[in-house]
Design a protein around this motif. Structure first.
Motif, PDB file in Angstrom:
ATOM      1  N   MET A   1       0.847  -1.192   0.000  1.00 41.14           N
ATOM      2  CA  MET A   1       0.000   0.000   0.000  1.00 41.14           C
ATOM      3  C   MET A   1       0.880   1.239   0.000  1.00 41.14           C
ATOM      4  O   MET A   1       1.950   1.255   0.598  1.00 41.14           O
ATOM      5  N   ARG A   2       0.390   2.308  -0.661  1.00 43.84           N
ATOM      6  CA  ARG A   2       1.129   3.560  -0.722  1.00 43.84           C
ATOM      7  C   ARG A   2       0.249   4.699  -0.198  1.00 43.84           C
ATOM      8  O   ARG A   2      -0.964   4.695  -0.373  1.00 43.84           O
ATOM      9  N   LEU A   3       0.920   5.667   0.408  1.00 39.06           N
ATOM     10  CA  LEU A   3       0.258   6.848   0.954  1.00 39.06           C
ATOM     11  C   LEU A   3       1.056   8.067   0.537  1.00 39.06           C
ATOM     12  O   LEU A   3       2.285   8.072   0.617  1.00 39.06           O
ATOM     13  N   CYS A   4       0.349   9.127   0.105  1.00 42.80           N
ATOM     14  CA  CYS A   4       1.046  10.341  -0.319  1.00 42.80           C
ATOM     15  C   CYS A   4       0.135  11.537  -0.095  1.00 42.80           C
ATOM     16  O   CYS A   4      -1.053  11.504  -0.457  1.00 42.80           O
ATOM     17  N   SER A   5       0.684  12.588   0.476  1.00 41.54           N
ATOM     18  CA  SER A   5      -0.047  13.842   0.604  1.00 41.54           C
ATOM     19  C   SER A   5       0.222  14.692  -0.630  1.00 41.54           C
ATOM     20  O   SER A   5       1.357  15.117  -0.864  1.00 41.54           O
ATOM     21  N   ILE A   6      -0.811  14.934  -1.420  1.00 41.67           N
ATOM     22  CA  ILE A   6      -0.693  15.826  -2.569  1.00 41.67           C
ATOM     23  C   ILE A   6      -0.752  17.273  -2.096  1.00 41.67           C
ATOM     24  O   ILE A   6      -0.054  18.142  -2.613  1.00 41.67           O
ATOM     25  N   ALA A   7      -1.579  17.529  -1.085  1.00 42.83           N
ATOM     26  CA  ALA A   7      -1.650  18.853  -0.447  1.00 42.83           C
ATOM     27  C   ALA A   7      -2.299  18.671   0.915  1.00 42.83           C
ATOM     28  O   ALA A   7      -3.202  17.858   1.072  1.00 42.83           O
ATOM     29  N   SER A   8      -1.829  19.443   1.890  1.00 43.75           N
ATOM     30  CA  SER A   8      -2.424  19.356   3.223  1.00 43.75           C
ATOM     31  C   SER A   8      -2.203  20.678   3.946  1.00 43.75           C
ATOM     32  O   SER A   8      -1.085  21.162   4.038  1.00 43.75           O
ATOM     33  N   GLY A   9      -3.290  21.241   4.462  1.00 40.84           N
ATOM     34  CA  GLY A   9      -3.183  22.502   5.172  1.00 40.84           C
ATOM     35  C   GLY A   9      -4.507  23.233   5.159  1.00 40.84           C
ATOM     36  O   GLY A   9      -5.479  22.790   4.535  1.00 40.84           O
ATOM     37  N   SER A  10      -4.542  24.367   5.818  1.00 41.39           N
ATOM     38  CA  SER A  10      -5.790  25.123   5.910  1.00 41.39           C
ATOM     39  C   SER A  10      -6.225  25.704   4.571  1.00 41.39           C
ATOM     40  O   SER A  10      -7.365  26.151   4.430  1.00 41.39           O
ATOM     41  N   SER A  11      -5.343  25.674   3.567  1.00 42.15           N
ATOM     42  CA  SER A  11      -5.695  26.209   2.247  1.00 42.15           C
ATOM     43  C   SER A  11      -6.086  25.132   1.241  1.00 42.15           C
ATOM     44  O   SER A  11      -6.503  25.461   0.127  1.00 42.15           O
ATOM     45  N   GLY A  12      -5.974  23.856   1.604  1.00 43.39           N
ATOM     46  CA  GLY A  12      -6.384  22.807   0.674  1.00 43.39           C
ATOM     47  C   GLY A  12      -5.819  21.457   1.038  1.00 43.39           C
ATOM     48  O   GLY A  12      -4.664  21.351   1.463  1.00 43.39           O
ATOM     49  N   ASN A  13      -6.636  20.403   0.847  1.00 42.36           N
ATOM     50  CA  ASN A  13      -6.251  19.066   1.269  1.00 42.36           C
ATOM     51  C   ASN A  13      -6.584  18.025   0.210  1.00 42.36           C
ATOM     52  O   ASN A  13      -7.677  18.052  -0.379  1.00 42.36           O
ATOM     53  N   CYS A  14      -5.634  17.126  -0.030  1.00 43.93           N
ATOM     54  CA  CYS A  14      -5.835  16.034  -0.978  1.00 43.93           C
ATOM     55  C   CYS A  14      -4.806  14.948  -0.672  1.00 43.93           C
ATOM     56  O   CYS A  14      -3.604  15.196  -0.747  1.00 43.93           O
ATOM     57  N   ILE A  15      -5.281  13.769  -0.309  1.00 42.90           N
ATOM     58  CA  ILE A  15      -4.420  12.658   0.089  1.00 42.90           C
ATOM     59  C   ILE A  15      -4.666  11.482  -0.838  1.00 42.90           C
ATOM     60  O   ILE A  15      -5.821  11.140  -1.129  1.00 42.90           O
ATOM     61  N   TYR A  16      -3.605  10.841  -1.295  1.00 47.24           N
ATOM     62  CA  TYR A  16      -3.714   9.616  -2.100  1.00 47.24           C
ATOM     63  C   TYR A  16      -3.446   8.394  -1.230  1.00 47.24           C
ATOM     64  O   TYR A  16      -2.484   8.377  -0.452  1.00 47.24           O
ATOM     65  N   VAL A  17      -4.273   7.375  -1.392  1.00 50.54           N
ATOM     66  CA  VAL A  17      -4.050   6.070  -0.776  1.00 50.54           C
ATOM     67  C   VAL A  17      -4.306   5.018  -1.844  1.00 50.54           C
ATOM     68  O   VAL A  17      -5.344   5.068  -2.527  1.00 50.54           O
ATOM     69  N   GLY A  18      -3.388   4.077  -2.007  1.00 50.78           N
ATOM     70  CA  GLY A  18      -3.624   3.062  -3.020  1.00 50.78           C
ATOM     71  C   GLY A  18      -2.613   1.939  -2.987  1.00 50.78           C
ATOM     72  O   GLY A  18      -1.690   1.906  -2.172  1.00 50.78           O
ATOM     73  N   ASP A  19      -2.816   0.994  -3.905  1.00 57.49           N
ATOM     74  CA  ASP A  19      -1.861  -0.092  -4.115  1.00 57.49           C
ATOM     75  C   ASP A  19      -1.835  -0.379  -5.612  1.00 57.49           C
ATOM     76  O   ASP A  19      -2.279   0.452  -6.414  1.00 57.49           O
ATOM     77  N   ASP A  20      -1.340  -1.543  -6.013  1.00 62.82           N
ATOM     78  CA  ASP A  20      -1.212  -1.833  -7.441  1.00 62.82           C
ATOM     79  C   ASP A  20      -2.554  -1.917  -8.150  1.00 62.82           C
ATOM     80  O   ASP A  20      -2.644  -1.706  -9.365  1.00 62.82           O
ATOM     81  N   ASP A  21      -3.617  -2.221  -7.387  1.00 62.09           N
ATOM     82  CA  ASP A  21      -4.915  -2.490  -8.007  1.00 62.09           C
ATOM     83  C   ASP A  21      -5.964  -1.414  -7.763  1.00 62.09           C
ATOM     84  O   ASP A  21      -6.928  -1.303  -8.532  1.00 62.09           O
TER      85      ASP A  21
END
Length: 265
Positions: A1-21
C-alpha cells in the motif's frame, strides 16, 4: 500500500491512498490541475481512480471536486450530511448525476481491493468523517479536522501501519495571533481543530510496534509551522505514558503546496 499527501493545510487538502490495483483520493480541496500534477508524480491518471472519499464539505476539502468529477466521472463517497453540504455548495457547479454515494459511519464498504470504514469526527460541518482504509496486508487512516478525540476515535485508529493525523495549531500562536476572538474560539473548540499537543497525545494512544509512518497534516498557515508541529508531537510522545520516544517514530509534516514523499508500506 502507498500513501502520499498531494496537499495538506488550511488552504487545501488532498491525500492519495492506493496499491497496485486500487487508487483512491481522500478530499479534493485543491484545483483540478494540482490534483492531476500530484497524481502524475505517482504515475497515475485521473481516470484510473476507483473513488474519491470526502471527509466534509468545507471548501479546503472539496474545492476541485466539481471540475475534477466532471472531467473524469469518478464515484464520490461521503456521509449523507456531507453529500447534502456538497450539493449546497454553489461554487462547485453542477455535479454529474449518479456520482455521489452516501456511506454511513461505522459501516465498512469496498472499493477495488480496499475495505473502507468511515468514522465520525468532531468538527463544525454537517456530518464529518475520517476514513480507515485497508487492503489484505496493510491499513492506513486519515484523521484531520477533529476538535477533540475520545475512546471511539482511538479505537478506529488502533493497529494502523500509517496515519495522516492533524496537527493544526500551536496553542500559544493561536492565542496571540491575528485571528479575531470568535475564530480563535472556534479553532480551539471541540468542533474545531487538533492542536500540536493534542495530536501528540492522540498519537501516544495509538502507537504500536507496527506503526510504520506518521504524517502530520492540516497545519494552519497563521498559527503553526512545520518544525514546531514536528518537535511538539515528538515531545508529547517522549513524555507520554508509553514505551516510545519521539525519535522512534518515522514522521513527516505534510506541506500545503508540495507533494510529499511517497510512503510505501
Amino acid at each position: 500500500m502507498r500513501l502520499c499527501s498531494i496537499a495538506s493545510g488550511s488552504s487545501g487538502n488532498c491525500i492519495y491512498v492506493g496499491d497496485d490495483d486500487t487508487h483512491l483520493l481522500v478530499d479534493t480541496g485543491i484545483s483540478k490541475k494540482r490534483i492531476e500534477q500530484g497524481l502524475h508524480t505517482l504515475g497515475i491518471k485521473g481516470e484510473e481512480l476507483n473513488g474519491i472519499l470526502i471527509t466534509h464539505e468545507h471548501v479546503d476539502h472539496i474545492q476541485g471536486l466539481g471540475v475534477f468529477s466532471r472531467k473524469y466521472g469518478i464515484p464520490i463517497y461521503a456521509t449523507r450530511g456531507t453529500i447534502e453540504g456538497i450539493r449546497c455548495c454553489t461554487s462547485l457547479g453542477k455535479m454529474p448525476e449518479g456520482l455521489l454515494h452516501d456511506v454511513p459511519v461505522d459501516e465498512t464498504f469496498s472499493l477495488g481491493g480496499m475495505s473502507i470504514r468511515p468514522f465520525a469526527i468532531s468538527h463544525d460541518a454537517k456530518e464529518p468523517s475520517g476514513y480507515r482504509i485497508e487492503n489484505e496486508t496493510k491499513s492506513v487512516a486519515v484523521a484531520t479536522d477533529l476538535g477533540k478525540y475520545d475512546e471511539y476515535t482511538v479505537a478506529h485508529l488502533k493497529d494502523l501501519n500509517a496515519v495522516v493525523l492533524e496537527a493544526n495549531h500551536d496553542i500559544h500562536m493561536l492565542e496571540v495571533g491575528p485571528y479575531p476572538y470568535p475564530l480563535k474560539r472556534r479553532v480551539a473548540g471541540d468542533k474545531g481543530h487538533l492542536s500540536n499537543e493534542l495530536s501528540g497525545r492522540l498519537l501516544c494512544d495509538i502507537l504500536h510496534d507496527n506503526l510504520q509512518y506518521v504524517v502530520l497534516g492540516h497545519l494552519s498557515k497563521e498559527n503553526n509551522y512545520e518544525e514546531l508541529a514536528y518537535e511538539t508531537v515528538k515531545l508529547e510522545v517522549s513524555i507520554g505514558d508509553n514505551p516510545y520516544k519521539g525519535e522512534d517514530i518515522p514522521m513527516m509534516v505534510a506541506k500545503r503546496d508540495i507533494v510529499s514523499d511517497i510512503i510505501s508500506l
